[in-house]
Write an enzyme that holds these catalytic residues in place. Structure first.
Site, PDB file in Angstrom:
ATOM      1  N   ARG A   1     -10.070   0.371  28.055  1.00  8.56           N
ATOM      2  CA  ARG A   1      -9.855   0.933  26.710  1.00  8.56           C
ATOM      3  C   ARG A   1      -8.953   0.043  25.855  1.00  8.56           C
ATOM      4  O   ARG A   1      -9.149  -0.077  24.640  1.00  8.56           O
ATOM      5  CB  ARG A   1      -9.248   2.331  26.849  1.00  8.56           C
TER       6      ARG A   1
ATOM      7  N   HIS B   1      -9.792  -1.114  22.025  1.00 10.75           N
ATOM      8  CA  HIS B   1      -8.922  -0.855  20.872  1.00 10.75           C
ATOM      9  C   HIS B   1      -8.359  -2.146  20.281  1.00 10.75           C
ATOM     10  O   HIS B   1      -8.021  -2.180  19.098  1.00 10.75           O
ATOM     11  CB  HIS B   1      -7.797   0.116  21.253  1.00 10.75           C
ATOM     12  N   ASP B   2      -8.258  -3.196  21.073  1.00  9.31           N
ATOM     13  CA  ASP B   2      -7.874  -4.495  20.519  1.00  9.31           C
ATOM     14  C   ASP B   2      -9.004  -5.037  19.647  1.00  9.31           C
ATOM     15  O   ASP B   2      -8.791  -5.400  18.484  1.00  9.31           O
ATOM     16  CB  ASP B   2      -7.542  -5.477  21.658  1.00  9.31           C
TER      17      ASP B   2
ATOM     18  N   VAL C   1      -9.945  -3.608  15.984  1.00 12.65           N
ATOM     19  CA  VAL C   1      -8.999  -3.739  14.877  1.00 12.65           C
ATOM     20  C   VAL C   1      -8.808  -5.231  14.585  1.00 12.65           C
ATOM     21  O   VAL C   1      -8.085  -5.919  15.292  1.00 12.65           O
ATOM     22  CB  VAL C   1      -7.658  -3.053  15.210  1.00 12.65           C
TER      23      VAL C   1
ATOM     24  N   GLY D   1     -10.737  -7.683  15.210  1.00 10.72           N
ATOM     25  CA  GLY D   1     -11.227  -8.574  16.256  1.00 10.72           C
ATOM     26  C   GLY D   1     -10.338  -8.615  17.488  1.00 10.72           C
ATOM     27  O   GLY D   1      -9.215  -8.110  17.485  1.00 10.72           O
TER      28      GLY D   1
ATOM     29  N   SER E   1      -3.778  -8.223  18.979  1.00 11.81           N
ATOM     30  CA  SER E   1      -2.860  -7.617  17.998  1.00 11.81           C
ATOM     31  C   SER E   1      -2.287  -6.293  18.513  1.00 11.81           C
ATOM     32  O   SER E   1      -1.146  -5.943  18.201  1.00 11.81           O
ATOM     33  CB  SER E   1      -3.561  -7.415  16.650  1.00 11.81           C
TER      34      SER E   1
ATOM     35  N   ASN F   1      -3.754   5.346  19.285  1.00 15.21           N
ATOM     36  CA  ASN F   1      -3.067   4.597  20.342  1.00 15.21           C
ATOM     37  C   ASN F   1      -1.787   5.248  20.839  1.00 15.21           C
ATOM     38  O   ASN F   1      -1.446   5.141  22.026  1.00 15.21           O
ATOM     39  CB  ASN F   1      -2.713   3.183  19.836  1.00 15.21           C
TER      40      ASN F   1
ATOM     41  N   HIS G   1     -16.820   5.564  29.014  1.00 18.45           N
ATOM     42  CA  HIS G   1     -16.287   6.876  29.407  1.00 18.45           C
ATOM     43  C   HIS G   1     -16.773   7.306  30.789  1.00 18.45           C
ATOM     44  O   HIS G   1     -16.534   8.440  31.193  1.00 18.45           O
ATOM     45  CB  HIS G   1     -16.611   7.921  28.342  1.00 18.45           C
ATOM     46  N   THR G   2     -17.420   6.420  31.503  1.00 23.61           N
ATOM     47  CA  THR G   2     -17.637   6.633  32.939  1.00 23.61           C
ATOM     48  C   THR G   2     -16.310   6.535  33.688  1.00 23.61           C
ATOM     49  O   THR G   2     -16.214   6.919  34.854  1.00 23.61           O
ATOM     50  CB  THR G   2     -18.645   5.605  33.511  1.00 23.61           C
TER      51      THR G   2
HETATM   52  C1  HEM Z   1     -17.586   5.690  20.552  1.00 20.76           C
HETATM   53  C2  HEM Z   1     -16.408   6.018  20.118  1.00 20.76           C
HETATM   54  C3  HEM Z   1     -15.260   6.363  21.011  1.00 20.76           C
HETATM   55  C4  HEM Z   1     -14.410   7.403  20.837  1.00 20.76           C
HETATM   56  C5  HEM Z   1     -14.433   8.411  19.699  1.00 20.76           C
HETATM   57  C6  HEM Z   1     -13.479   7.390  21.948  1.00 20.76           C
HETATM   58  C7  HEM Z   1     -12.445   8.290  22.123  1.00 20.76           C
HETATM   59  C8  HEM Z   1     -11.650   8.382  23.235  1.00 20.76           C
HETATM   60  C9  HEM Z   1     -10.618   9.363  23.444  1.00 20.76           C
HETATM   61  C10 HEM Z   1     -10.232  10.455  22.463  1.00 20.76           C
HETATM   62  C11 HEM Z   1     -10.075   9.150  24.671  1.00 20.76           C
HETATM   63  C12 HEM Z   1      -8.937   9.934  25.319  1.00 20.76           C
HETATM   64  C13 HEM Z   1      -7.600   9.374  24.848  1.00 20.76           C
HETATM   65  C14 HEM Z   1      -6.423  10.240  25.197  1.00 20.76           C
HETATM   66  O1  HEM Z   1      -6.592  11.342  25.704  1.00 20.76           O
HETATM   67  O2  HEM Z   1      -5.274   9.836  24.938  1.00 20.76           O
HETATM   68  C15 HEM Z   1     -10.763   8.015  25.241  1.00 20.76           C
HETATM   69  C16 HEM Z   1     -10.500   7.495  26.493  1.00 20.76           C
HETATM   70  C17 HEM Z   1     -11.124   6.387  26.992  1.00 20.76           C
HETATM   71  N1  HEM Z   1     -12.016   5.567  26.327  1.00 20.76           N
HETATM   72 FE1  HEM Z   1     -12.923   5.964  24.577  1.00 20.76          FE
HETATM   73  N2  HEM Z   1     -13.788   6.347  22.771  1.00 20.76           N
HETATM   74  C18 HEM Z   1     -14.859   5.684  22.249  1.00 20.76           C
HETATM   75  C19 HEM Z   1     -15.454   4.536  22.751  1.00 20.76           C
HETATM   76  C20 HEM Z   1     -15.015   3.865  23.858  1.00 20.76           C
HETATM   77  C21 HEM Z   1     -15.466   2.559  24.263  1.00 20.76           C
HETATM   78  C22 HEM Z   1     -16.450   1.708  23.487  1.00 20.76           C
HETATM   79  C23 HEM Z   1     -14.825   2.260  25.431  1.00 20.76           C
HETATM   80  C24 HEM Z   1     -14.921   1.028  26.289  1.00 20.76           C
HETATM   81  C25 HEM Z   1     -15.972   0.260  26.375  1.00 20.76           C
HETATM   82  C26 HEM Z   1     -13.975   3.387  25.748  1.00 20.76           C
HETATM   83  C27 HEM Z   1     -13.207   3.486  26.880  1.00 20.76           C
HETATM   84  C28 HEM Z   1     -12.378   4.548  27.167  1.00 20.76           C
HETATM   85  C29 HEM Z   1     -11.724   4.722  28.451  1.00 20.76           C
HETATM   86  C30 HEM Z   1     -11.915   3.843  29.672  1.00 20.76           C
HETATM   87  C31 HEM Z   1     -10.922   5.870  28.328  1.00 20.76           C
HETATM   88  C32 HEM Z   1      -9.990   6.469  29.400  1.00 20.76           C
HETATM   89  C33 HEM Z   1      -8.649   5.756  29.303  1.00 20.76           C
HETATM   90  C34 HEM Z   1      -7.607   6.234  30.313  1.00 20.76           C
HETATM   91  O3  HEM Z   1      -7.871   7.125  31.137  1.00 20.76           O
HETATM   92  O4  HEM Z   1      -6.497   5.681  30.235  1.00 20.76           O
HETATM   93  N3  HEM Z   1     -14.091   4.322  24.762  1.00 20.76           N
HETATM   94  N4  HEM Z   1     -11.710   7.557  24.345  1.00 20.76           N
END
Ligand code: HEM
Ligand code: NAG
Ligand code: NAG
Length: 321
Positions: free
Chosen positions: A61, A65-66, A69, A71, A75, A93, A193-194
């Protein structure tokens, strides 16, 4: 000319050409300047995941997030200063992105292993994401390297450019398209999100207000952990197997078991293009393993700084003095 002088001369010409034509990222960027860089990162990422399996998710993640924003320029790693409020306290963040310490540990190890400040923070984040995916069962891919680090960061850009879990499909797609990414990329990259977890704060509204789009057994299992108010930070897994890279995420979406509103938007059962893509990956897990790496490379190539742009930071948290 002596051999050494010729080599220096050629290297100077090569560097000048690279910066004149806009250097491209390459997989072997550090093979001469720090041949042990990649093995060092892999080792330290592996150790961090052994200590805490969730760290793999957090590092994936961090790269996302890097990159979203301005590129993939490191940052996100900059701490606030008197003159600059960086990205760390931006809404998506703050209290949420993790892994900064792991990047610090890797950076300081590399400064030793490379006998100096060679590997950029942005590249470390990109490689750490790949190594996390591989450590947790994903398919490996070559990370393109040669990114340089930004000298500024912006809280406003982080607030504006990272998609939110409350977005509907059109807004998610518009956000991805603004980064040069397609619907297909949106669906494959959401497969991130796997891995990992979300706080109650981000799925409470879905849990209590979208019961018609939520599998009842799944919903019941979440209620206890995420009450209608309070416990904002309580965690739930984003799919059934939060420390394994697999296609369960897509299968969950098809069963109304998406944790986030934004995830369920990718599969609404109406047979749209997004539905078809989710179904394809849910039914062909091997295709997800195949395509995820390619999509990560594409995301990792978003407007990098190269050549003599930016700098290679000595310490990922601060701009060089
Ligand atoms: C499509 C739009 C996306 C949205 C709206 C989104 C939103 C979120 C949110 C709300 C969380 C939980 C954060 C928290 O509870 O503090 C999350 C976790 C996560 N996201 Fe996304 N996400 C998106 C796309 C992505 C992408 C593209 C990736 C990576 C390729 C990604 C990887 C992850 C991972 C791995 C977590 C778990 C992080 C952890 O457990 O520390 N997400 N995301
Ligand atoms: C970030 O989170 C901390 C801890 O929850 C909180 O005290 C602070 O006000 C937050 N900062 C911003 C800018 O939201
Ligand atoms: C459900 O939606 C209503 C109306 O938008 C809102 O006021 C309420 O806070 C939501 N409930 C939860 C638990 O988020």
């Amino acid at each position: 000319m002596q051999m050494a002088a010729v080599l220096v001369y050629l290297t100077v010409i090569a560097a000048a050409l690279a910066s004149a034509f806009g250097a491209e990222l390459t997989a072997d960027y550090y093979s001469e300047t720090c041949p042990h860089a990649l093995t060092t990162i892999k080792l330290l990422v592996g150790a961090a995941i052994l200590r805490e399996p969730r760290m793999g998710a957090s590092l994936v993640r961090l790269h996302f997030h890097d990159c979203f924003v301005n590129g993939c320029d490191g940052s996100i790693l900059l701490d606030d200063t008197d003159d600059m409020i960086g990205e760390k306290t931006a809404k998506p963040n703050n209290n949420s992105v993790r892994g900064y310490d792991v990047i610090d540990t890797i950076k300081s190890a590399l400064n030793t292993v490379c006998l100096g400040n060679v590997v950029s923070c942005a590249d470390i984040v990109a490689v750490a994401a790949r190594d996390s995916i591989v450590a947790l069962g994903g398919t490996s891919y070559d990370v393109l390297l040669g990114r340089r680090d930004a000298t500024t960061a912006s809280i406003d850009d982080a607030n504006n450019d990272i998609p939110t879990p409350f977005m509907d499909l059109p807004a998610l797609l518009a956000n991805f398209e603004s980064h040069g990414l397609s619907l297909h990329d949106l669906v494959v990259l959401s497969g991130g999100h796997t891995l990992g977890y979300s706080r109650c704060l981000f799925f409470r509204n879905r849990l209590y207000n979208e019961t018609d789009k939520l599998d009842p057994a799944y919903s019941a299992s979440l209620d206890e952990r995420c009450p209608p108010s309070g416990d904002d930070d309580a965690l739930s897994a984003l799919d059934d197997t939060p420390t394994t890279v697999d296609a369960d995420y897509y299968q969950g979406l098809m069963q109304g078991r998406a944790l986030l509103h934004s995830d369920q938007q990718l599969y609404q059962g109406g047979g749209g293009d997004a539905d078809d893509l989710v179904k394809y990956y849910g039914e062909n897990p091997s295709k997800f393993w195949e395509d995820f790496g390619g999509a990560m490379v594409k995301m990792g190539s978003l407007s990098p700084l190269t050549g003599d742009q930016g700098e290679v930071r000595k310490n990922c948290r601060v701009v060089n003095q």
